[in-house]
Write a protein that holds these residues in place. Sequence first.
Motif, PDB file in Angstrom:
ATOM      1  N   SER A  69       0.800  -1.203   0.086  1.00  0.00           N
ATOM      2  CA  SER A  69       0.008   0.146   0.084  1.00  0.00           C
ATOM      3  C   SER A  69       0.753   1.068  -0.206  1.00  0.00           C
ATOM      4  CB  SER A  69      -0.866   0.095   1.218  1.00  0.00           C
ATOM      5  OG  SER A  69       0.044   0.178   2.421  1.00  0.00           O
ATOM      6  N   GLN A  70       2.107   1.111   0.191  1.00  0.00           N
ATOM      7  CA  GLN A  70       3.042   2.332   0.445  1.00  0.00           C
ATOM      8  C   GLN A  70       4.302   2.068  -0.338  1.00  0.00           C
ATOM      9  OE1 GLN A  70       2.750   2.457   4.818  1.00  0.00           O
ATOM     10  NE2 GLN A  70       1.619   4.217   4.580  1.00  0.00           N
ATOM     11  N   PRO A  71       4.478   1.736  -1.717  1.00  0.00           N
ATOM     12  CA  PRO A  71       5.707   1.532  -2.219  1.00  0.00           C
ATOM     13  C   PRO A  71       6.397   2.680  -2.468  1.00  0.00           C
ATOM     14  CG  PRO A  71       3.634   1.596  -3.979  1.00  0.00           C
ATOM     15  CD  PRO A  71       3.055   1.738  -2.711  1.00  0.00           C
ATOM     16  N   ILE A  72       7.956   2.606  -2.682  1.00  0.00           N
ATOM     17  CA  ILE A  72       8.703   3.693  -2.858  1.00  0.00           C
ATOM     18  C   ILE A  72       9.052   3.434  -4.544  1.00  0.00           C
ATOM     19  CG2 ILE A  72      11.132   4.478  -2.832  1.00  0.00           C
ATOM     20  CD1 ILE A  72      11.123   3.684  -0.217  1.00  0.00           C
ATOM     21  N   THR A  73       8.355   4.377  -5.500  1.00  0.00           N
ATOM     22  CA  THR A  73       8.332   4.172  -6.776  1.00  0.00           C
ATOM     23  C   THR A  73       9.036   5.548  -7.327  1.00  0.00           C
ATOM     24  OG1 THR A  73       6.412   5.556  -6.992  1.00  0.00           O
ATOM     25  CG2 THR A  73       6.121   3.155  -7.010  1.00  0.00           C
ATOM     26  N   PHE A  74       9.603   5.417  -8.503  1.00  0.00           N
ATOM     27  CA  PHE A  74      10.182   6.582  -9.297  1.00  0.00           C
ATOM     28  C   PHE A  74       9.774   6.439 -10.671  1.00  0.00           C
ATOM     29  CE2 PHE A  74      13.141   3.052  -8.876  1.00  0.00           C
ATOM     30  CZ  PHE A  74      13.706   2.864 -10.149  1.00  0.00           C
ATOM     31  N   SER A  75       9.768   7.784 -11.131  1.00  0.00           N
ATOM     32  CA  SER A  75       9.450   7.743 -12.677  1.00  0.00           C
ATOM     33  C   SER A  75      10.655   7.617 -13.456  1.00  0.00           C
ATOM     34  CB  SER A  75       8.892   9.321 -12.868  1.00  0.00           C
ATOM     35  OG  SER A  75       7.524   9.475 -12.085  1.00  0.00           O
ATOM     36  N   THR A  76      11.704   8.610 -13.284  1.00  0.00           N
ATOM     37  CA  THR A  76      13.081   8.015 -13.727  1.00  0.00           C
ATOM     38  C   THR A  76      13.958   8.538 -12.771  1.00  0.00           C
ATOM     39  OG1 THR A  76      13.089  10.669 -14.558  1.00  0.00           O
ATOM     40  CG2 THR A  76      12.308   9.026 -16.026  1.00  0.00           C
ATOM     41  N   ALA A  77      15.261   7.968 -13.238  1.00  0.00           N
ATOM     42  CA  ALA A  77      16.279   8.266 -12.253  1.00  0.00           C
ATOM     43  C   ALA A  77      17.696   8.314 -13.024  1.00  0.00           C
ATOM     44  CB  ALA A  77      16.475   7.233 -11.083  1.00  0.00           C
ATOM     45  N   ASP A 187       2.305  -4.693   4.386  1.00  0.00           N
ATOM     46  CA  ASP A 187       1.309  -3.661   3.684  1.00  0.00           C
ATOM     47  C   ASP A 187       1.543  -2.517   4.314  1.00  0.00           C
ATOM     48  OD1 ASP A 187      -0.468  -5.912   2.916  1.00  0.00           O
ATOM     49  OD2 ASP A 187      -1.105  -6.269   5.188  1.00  0.00           O
ATOM     50  N   TYR A 188       2.393  -1.996   5.162  1.00  0.00           N
ATOM     51  CA  TYR A 188       2.749  -0.790   5.638  1.00  0.00           C
ATOM     52  C   TYR A 188       3.998  -0.581   6.179  1.00  0.00           C
ATOM     53  CZ  TYR A 188      -2.361  -0.435   5.787  1.00  0.00           C
ATOM     54  OH  TYR A 188      -3.802  -0.451   5.345  1.00  0.00           O
ATOM     55  N   TRP A 189       4.503   0.608   6.251  1.00  0.00           N
ATOM     56  CA  TRP A 189       5.920   0.870   6.868  1.00  0.00           C
ATOM     57  C   TRP A 189       5.537   1.152   8.125  1.00  0.00           C
ATOM     58  CZ3 TRP A 189      10.600   1.062   4.451  1.00  0.00           C
ATOM     59  CH2 TRP A 189      10.634   1.008   3.136  1.00  0.00           C
ATOM     60  N   THR A 190       6.521   0.748   9.235  1.00  0.00           N
ATOM     61  CA  THR A 190       6.462   1.303  10.696  1.00  0.00           C
ATOM     62  C   THR A 190       7.793   2.307  10.717  1.00  0.00           C
ATOM     63  OG1 THR A 190       5.766  -0.846  11.429  1.00  0.00           O
ATOM     64  CG2 THR A 190       7.153   0.327  13.034  1.00  0.00           C
ATOM     65  N   ASN A 191       7.051   3.650  11.118  1.00  0.00           N
ATOM     66  CA  ASN A 191       8.143   4.745  11.057  1.00  0.00           C
ATOM     67  C   ASN A 191       8.196   5.259  12.389  1.00  0.00           C
ATOM     68  OD1 ASN A 191       8.231   5.227   8.041  1.00  0.00           O
ATOM     69  ND2 ASN A 191       6.005   5.478   8.344  1.00  0.00           N
ATOM     70  N   ALA A 192       9.499   5.518  12.753  1.00  0.00           N
ATOM     71  CA  ALA A 192       9.580   6.191  14.099  1.00  0.00           C
ATOM     72  C   ALA A 192      10.849   7.449  13.758  1.00  0.00           C
ATOM     73  CB  ALA A 192      10.360   5.295  15.297  1.00  0.00           C
ATOM     74  N   TYR A 193      10.219   8.587  13.850  1.00  0.00           N
ATOM     75  CA  TYR A 193      11.229   9.787  13.698  1.00  0.00           C
ATOM     76  C   TYR A 193      11.403  10.758  14.533  1.00  0.00           C
ATOM     77  CZ  TYR A 193      12.228   7.732   9.083  1.00  0.00           C
ATOM     78  OH  TYR A 193      12.551   7.020   7.955  1.00  0.00           O
ATOM     79  N   PHE A 237       7.554  11.617  15.355  1.00  0.00           N
ATOM     80  CA  PHE A 237       6.512  11.066  14.443  1.00  0.00           C
ATOM     81  C   PHE A 237       6.578   9.696  14.394  1.00  0.00           C
ATOM     82  CE2 PHE A 237       5.444   9.909   9.754  1.00  0.00           C
ATOM     83  CZ  PHE A 237       4.309  10.048   9.908  1.00  0.00           C
ATOM     84  N   ARG A 238       5.348   9.155  14.525  1.00  0.00           N
ATOM     85  CA  ARG A 238       5.439   7.412  15.096  1.00  0.00           C
ATOM     86  C   ARG A 238       4.226   6.941  13.962  1.00  0.00           C
ATOM     87  NH1 ARG A 238       9.433   9.399  16.722  1.00  0.00           N
ATOM     88  NH2 ARG A 238      10.190   8.899  19.018  1.00  0.00           N
ATOM     89  N   THR A 239       4.409   6.118  13.134  1.00  0.00           N
ATOM     90  CA  THR A 239       3.215   5.180  12.507  1.00  0.00           C
ATOM     91  C   THR A 239       3.458   3.822  12.889  1.00  0.00           C
ATOM     92  OG1 THR A 239       4.182   4.969  10.361  1.00  0.00           O
ATOM     93  CG2 THR A 239       3.161   7.152  10.822  1.00  0.00           C
ATOM     94  N   VAL A 240       2.284   3.141  12.920  1.00  0.00           N
ATOM     95  CA  VAL A 240       2.169   1.443  13.224  1.00  0.00           C
ATOM     96  C   VAL A 240       0.916   0.958  12.167  1.00  0.00           C
ATOM     97  CG1 VAL A 240       1.820  -0.469  14.629  1.00  0.00           C
ATOM     98  CG2 VAL A 240       3.323   1.464  15.185  1.00  0.00           C
ATOM     99  N   LYS A 241       1.234   0.288  11.408  1.00  0.00           N
ATOM    100  CA  LYS A 241       0.145  -0.283  10.546  1.00  0.00           C
ATOM    101  C   LYS A 241      -0.762   0.911   9.589  1.00  0.00           C
ATOM    102  CE  LYS A 241      -0.852  -4.466  13.012  1.00  0.00           C
ATOM    103  NZ  LYS A 241      -2.048  -5.202  13.875  1.00  0.00           N
ATOM    104  N   GLY A 242       0.327   1.789   9.294  1.00  0.00           N
ATOM    105  CA  GLY A 242      -0.066   2.920   8.226  1.00  0.00           C
ATOM    106  C   GLY A 242      -0.656   3.883   8.967  1.00  0.00           C
ATOM    107  N   LYS A 243      -0.921   3.944  10.485  1.00  0.00           N
ATOM    108  CA  LYS A 243      -1.621   4.968  11.321  1.00  0.00           C
ATOM    109  C   LYS A 243      -0.726   5.736  12.268  1.00  0.00           C
ATOM    110  CE  LYS A 243      -5.903   2.997  10.621  1.00  0.00           C
ATOM    111  NZ  LYS A 243      -7.378   2.293  11.487  1.00  0.00           N
ATOM    112  N   PRO A 244      -0.728   7.020  12.541  1.00  0.00           N
ATOM    113  CA  PRO A 244       0.206   7.677  13.536  1.00  0.00           C
ATOM    114  C   PRO A 244      -0.496   7.293  14.658  1.00  0.00           C
ATOM    115  CG  PRO A 244      -0.998   9.322  11.886  1.00  0.00           C
ATOM    116  CD  PRO A 244      -1.638   8.094  11.802  1.00  0.00           C
TER     117      PRO A 244
END
Length: 244
Positions: A69-77, A187-193, A237-244
Amino acid sequence: SETASVSFQFADASPTEIADLFEAFDWLRNLDTRLSGSVRAELAGDGKLGNLHGVLEMAEGKLVETPASQPITFSTAKVYFDYDPSTDALNLEQVDLQTSSGTVRASGFVELARNDQGIVKSMAGQLRMRDILIRRPDLFDQEVALTEAALDARLSFSPLKIDVGRMTVFDGDTVIKVSGSSVAGNDYWTNAYDVDINKLEASRLKQLWPKPVVDKTRNWVHENVFAGTFKDLAGGFRTVKGKP
């Protein structure tokens, strides 16, 4: 010992094809894209490849292992590089990256870490980024332009993890320091910043405050604060299962 120089050119190649040719590009196995470019290599008398330099161009693609649900994509590099096998490091003379989320130009270096089979397990380095444009309507009310930033980070594979030792964003007189990590799940990123800001004008704070972060306070600031300077800001900033 005597050395010679050989050149390679390729177009519409798979990452695996290029990774199989050059150990410097083993990390490309972690990308889903098509590649074009040219590489000039030093060839030693024993037939081993030495220093490399050249350019890689990547078509639209993504980093594999990212959450569905949260891919890291790019158009060109496009990457201009030098590679030194004695240090197993890439000198990135210039990186031009375009994605659906924005654009950036960068330069710096990346050191490769491998397992016993020679597979790149992580990449760590420092990048100087400039001409940063962020297009994330899910996070910001308008496009965010930043002049310059410095990044010290590590990207690990299997499992995919991003460790940010320090990212420093320079925005006029404002200095924003960010550190933390992102771990990819199915499905999601777990973020902690954590974030520290020396000072920030109220108008710029409104532009840079992401929508999902303490949204009630964010809305109050947008509706009730019209001028002033905020100093010595600190937050997380923290997210677990796509939610803060």
